[in-house]
Write a protein that holds these residues in place. Structure first.
Motif, short mmCIF file in Angstrom:
data_model
loop_
_atom_site.label_atom_id
_atom_site.label_comp_id
_atom_site.label_asym_id
_atom_site.label_seq_id
_atom_site.Cartn_x
_atom_site.Cartn_y
_atom_site.Cartn_z
N ILE A 201 61.45 -81.56 -11.99
CA ILE A 201 62.10 -80.44 -12.78
C ILE A 201 62.89 -81.14 -13.90
CG2 ILE A 201 64.12 -78.76 -12.60
CD1 ILE A 201 63.69 -78.88 -9.43
N GLY A 202 62.77 -80.22 -15.10
CA GLY A 202 63.38 -80.90 -16.20
C GLY A 202 63.84 -79.66 -17.16
N HIS A 203 64.85 -80.00 -17.74
CA HIS A 203 65.79 -78.97 -18.54
C HIS A 203 65.69 -79.49 -20.02
CE1 HIS A 203 69.57 -77.52 -20.64
NE2 HIS A 203 68.75 -76.33 -20.40
N SER A 204 65.30 -78.59 -20.93
CA SER A 204 65.42 -79.01 -22.28
C SER A 204 64.61 -80.02 -22.76
CB SER A 204 66.78 -79.22 -22.77
OG SER A 204 66.81 -78.83 -24.17
N LEU A 205 65.15 -81.17 -23.20
CA LEU A 205 64.15 -82.29 -23.43
C LEU A 205 63.63 -82.91 -22.19
CD1 LEU A 205 64.02 -83.54 -26.50
CD2 LEU A 205 65.23 -85.32 -25.52
N GLY A 206 64.33 -82.91 -21.34
CA GLY A 206 64.18 -83.39 -19.91
C GLY A 206 62.71 -82.70 -19.45
N PHE A 226 62.68 -76.14 -16.88
CA PHE A 226 63.85 -75.21 -17.21
C PHE A 226 63.95 -75.32 -18.70
CE2 PHE A 226 66.35 -76.11 -12.83
CZ PHE A 226 65.49 -75.09 -12.18
N ASP A 227 63.84 -74.23 -19.10
CA ASP A 227 63.84 -73.79 -20.71
C ASP A 227 63.41 -75.07 -21.57
OD1 ASP A 227 64.19 -71.76 -22.38
OD2 ASP A 227 66.22 -72.34 -22.89
N ALA A 228 62.19 -75.54 -21.28
CA ALA A 228 61.85 -76.99 -21.88
C ALA A 228 61.72 -76.86 -23.51
CB ALA A 228 60.51 -77.25 -21.46
N PRO A 248 50.36 -77.52 -10.77
CA PRO A 248 51.09 -76.17 -10.81
C PRO A 248 52.31 -76.45 -11.73
CG PRO A 248 50.53 -76.71 -8.73
CD PRO A 248 50.02 -78.14 -9.36
N ILE A 249 52.56 -75.61 -12.52
CA ILE A 249 53.64 -75.54 -13.62
C ILE A 249 54.12 -74.21 -13.40
CG2 ILE A 249 54.31 -75.69 -15.97
CD1 ILE A 249 53.30 -78.20 -14.87
N LEU A 250 55.61 -74.39 -13.41
CA LEU A 250 56.53 -73.19 -13.68
C LEU A 250 57.27 -73.27 -14.95
CD1 LEU A 250 58.09 -70.43 -12.99
CD2 LEU A 250 59.62 -71.85 -11.53
N ASN A 251 56.91 -72.34 -15.91
CA ASN A 251 57.73 -72.51 -17.27
C ASN A 251 58.67 -71.40 -17.08
OD1 ASN A 251 58.19 -72.99 -19.85
ND2 ASN A 251 56.55 -71.46 -20.42
N PHE A 252 59.89 -71.84 -16.94
CA PHE A 252 60.99 -70.90 -16.63
C PHE A 252 62.01 -70.94 -17.97
CE2 PHE A 252 64.02 -69.77 -12.52
CZ PHE A 252 64.16 -68.73 -13.17
N ARG A 253 61.78 -69.61 -18.55
CA ARG A 253 62.72 -69.63 -19.97
C ARG A 253 64.11 -68.84 -19.52
NH1 ARG A 253 59.63 -72.53 -23.67
NH2 ARG A 253 61.80 -72.58 -24.35
N ARG A 254 64.91 -68.99 -20.65
CA ARG A 254 65.89 -68.38 -20.95
C ARG A 254 65.58 -66.71 -21.09
NH1 ARG A 254 65.42 -71.17 -25.58
NH2 ARG A 254 65.34 -70.21 -27.60
N GLY A 255 66.76 -65.99 -21.13
CA GLY A 255 66.50 -64.61 -21.35
C GLY A 255 66.34 -64.45 -22.56
N ASN A 256 66.95 -65.07 -23.47
CA ASN A 256 66.84 -64.68 -24.85
C ASN A 256 65.82 -65.60 -25.68
OD1 ASN A 256 68.01 -67.31 -24.96
ND2 ASN A 256 69.97 -66.69 -26.37
N LEU A 313 64.27 -65.40 -17.30
CA LEU A 313 65.37 -64.86 -16.50
C LEU A 313 66.30 -64.14 -17.37
CD1 LEU A 313 66.83 -64.31 -13.95
CD2 LEU A 313 68.08 -66.64 -14.25
N ASN A 314 66.13 -62.87 -17.24
CA ASN A 314 66.96 -61.87 -18.31
C ASN A 314 68.38 -62.17 -18.39
OD1 ASN A 314 64.37 -60.54 -18.32
ND2 ASN A 314 64.90 -59.11 -16.64
N GLY A 315 68.95 -61.93 -19.46
CA GLY A 315 70.41 -62.17 -19.43
C GLY A 315 71.00 -63.31 -19.46
N THR A 316 70.02 -64.53 -19.79
CA THR A 316 70.54 -65.74 -19.62
C THR A 316 70.57 -66.73 -20.96
OG1 THR A 316 68.41 -66.54 -18.79
CG2 THR A 316 70.22 -66.00 -17.23
N LYS A 317 70.89 -67.69 -21.05
CA LYS A 317 70.92 -68.88 -22.14
C LYS A 317 70.42 -70.09 -21.59
CE LYS A 317 75.29 -66.50 -23.89
NZ LYS A 317 76.69 -66.63 -24.23
N HIS A 318 70.15 -70.74 -22.80
CA HIS A 318 69.67 -72.27 -22.73
C HIS A 318 70.62 -73.09 -21.59
CE1 HIS A 318 67.23 -75.68 -23.47
NE2 HIS A 318 68.46 -76.43 -23.82
#
Length: 385
Positions: A201-206, A226-228, A248-256, A313-318
């Motif tokens: 699991i990695g967030h942003s640059l991770g 996580f919002d990569a 398998p990849i889950l590309n999970f983005r912020r709401g905006n 995910l609706n209504g969320t930020k980075h």
């Protein structure tokens, strides 16, 4: 459920440190999270500041400017009282089982343990977690002996970030190579790791780093982004050469995650910080980032030949995908979705994905995601809507 944590410093003798001038091997600090022995009784309530032991004071000093309280005394009191269920050096569960492994990589500047909301739930659901401290690009790194490493710099060019991603990728691959040794020899970890079930699991640059590690190593069986930082994936050459990835990849983005909303938020953030010329340069840079992210997300969809899910995910930020709001004491992301609910949904979806595609529990994710009111499915071409 209580979660245990031990900290280890690993040395990669095949790599020299390149981010600073020295003649030392690359050192990586890791936190290992695990289920605690059910008979163990804690002597006191665990606190978030314990994650920075033995320099809890540095956690408070460096994060207090984030806290929207009136004076330093109130800020310090708040930061020193945040509770967790994570206990340093507690005994591991005596159950004779092995656990699927998750490797977590945080965003640029974020400490390695900046995702406890997700880590605790992963452990609660039967996983163990390694977080990686990518030294010299975290806001600060605390070693077990109290030594503190500062970041190389505050601002990085796009080229410098690409170099950091490459270093992070190699850090992840090095930790992967150490897992077998830890599973055979370490006093706490021994015989606890299911090395046939490793996810990242990695967030942003991770997120960009764990994706690139997934390209390199088939031991990684599933990856969650996580919002990569999509703009750094650089997939055009691979696609031209007909290369694919079946992980398998889950590309999970912020709401905006769309151009207009992202640019509006960026302008509001910058408008009082810089003069006109620097402001213009920053806007042009961010415009390029958003366009590159759009291009690379489309490319990613075409590059992946295994299971892939692109959602937001609706209504969320980075920073919703981190402990940022926990440290600030914020309760709401917007008028409709609280931080607590956002984290609940992130955890539920992430664990369902890993349960199905890492652990083989059928229909945990794929049958569930189609009817989730908090989620918007991203078009198959990966468009920024």
């Amino acid at each position: 459920m209580k979660t245990g944590r031990i900290v280890k410093v690993l040395e990669d003798k095949r790599r020299k440190e390149t981010l600073i001038e020295c003649d030392e091997n690359r050192k990586i600090i890791i936190s290992f999270y695990y289920p605690i022995d059910e008979t163990w009784k804690e002597s006191r309530q665990a606190l978030y500041a314990d994650l920075y032991s033995p320099r809890e004071d540095e956690f408070i000093n460096r994060f207090k400017e984030m806290v929207p309280l009136e004076n330093d005394v109130e800020k310090e009191k708040f930061l020193g009282s945040i509770k967790t269920n994570i206990y340093n050096d507690a005994p591991i569960s005596k159950k004779q089982v092995t656990y699927p492994v998750i490797i977590h990589s945080t965003g640029l500047g974020s400490p390695r343990d900046y995702v406890t909301f997700n880590i605790e739930e992963l452990v609660n659901k039967g996983y163990v977690v390694f977080t990686i401290g990518h030294t010299y690009d975290s806001m600060f790194t605390v070693f077990p002996n109290g030594q503190i490493l500062e970041p190389l710099k505050e601002e990085y060019t796009q080229e410098e970030k690409e170099n950091l991603i490459d270093i992070r990728k190699n850090d992840i691959l090095f930790v992967l190579n150490q897992l077998e040794k830890l599973n055979n020899e370490d006093d706490v970890i021994k015989n606890k790791l299911d090395l046939q079930r490793i996810g990242t699991i990695g967030h942003s640059l991770g997120g960009a780093a764990v994706f690139k590690a997934s390209q390199c190593d088939s031991r990684i069986k599933a990856t969650v982004l996580f919002d990569a930082s999509m703009q750094f994936l650089n997939l055009s050459e691979d696609i031209n050469e007909k290369q694919t990835l079946n992980t398998p990849i889950l590309n999970f983005r912020r709401g905006n995650f769309n151009y207009e909303a992202s640019m509006t938020m960026f302008i509001d953030y910058l408008k009082d910080k810089f003069d006109d010329e620097h402001f213009k340069k920053q806007i042009i840079l961010y415009d390029n980032i958003l366009r590159d992210s759009n291009r690379e997300q489309k490319a990613l969809f075409n590059y992946l030949c295994g299971y892939k899910s692109f959602i937001k995910l609706n209504g969320t930020k980075h920073m919703t995908f981190t402990d940022y709001s926990i440290i600030k004491g914020e309760k709401m992301e917007n008028e409709t979705l609280s931080v607590e609910k956002s984290h609940e949904v992130i955890n539920d979806i992430t664990i369902r994905f890993l349960d199905e595609f890492l652990c083989g529990r059928q229909e945990q994710y794929s049958g569930f995601i189609k009817n989730n009111n908090y989620i918007t499915l991203i078009d198959e071409d990966g468009q920024l809507d």
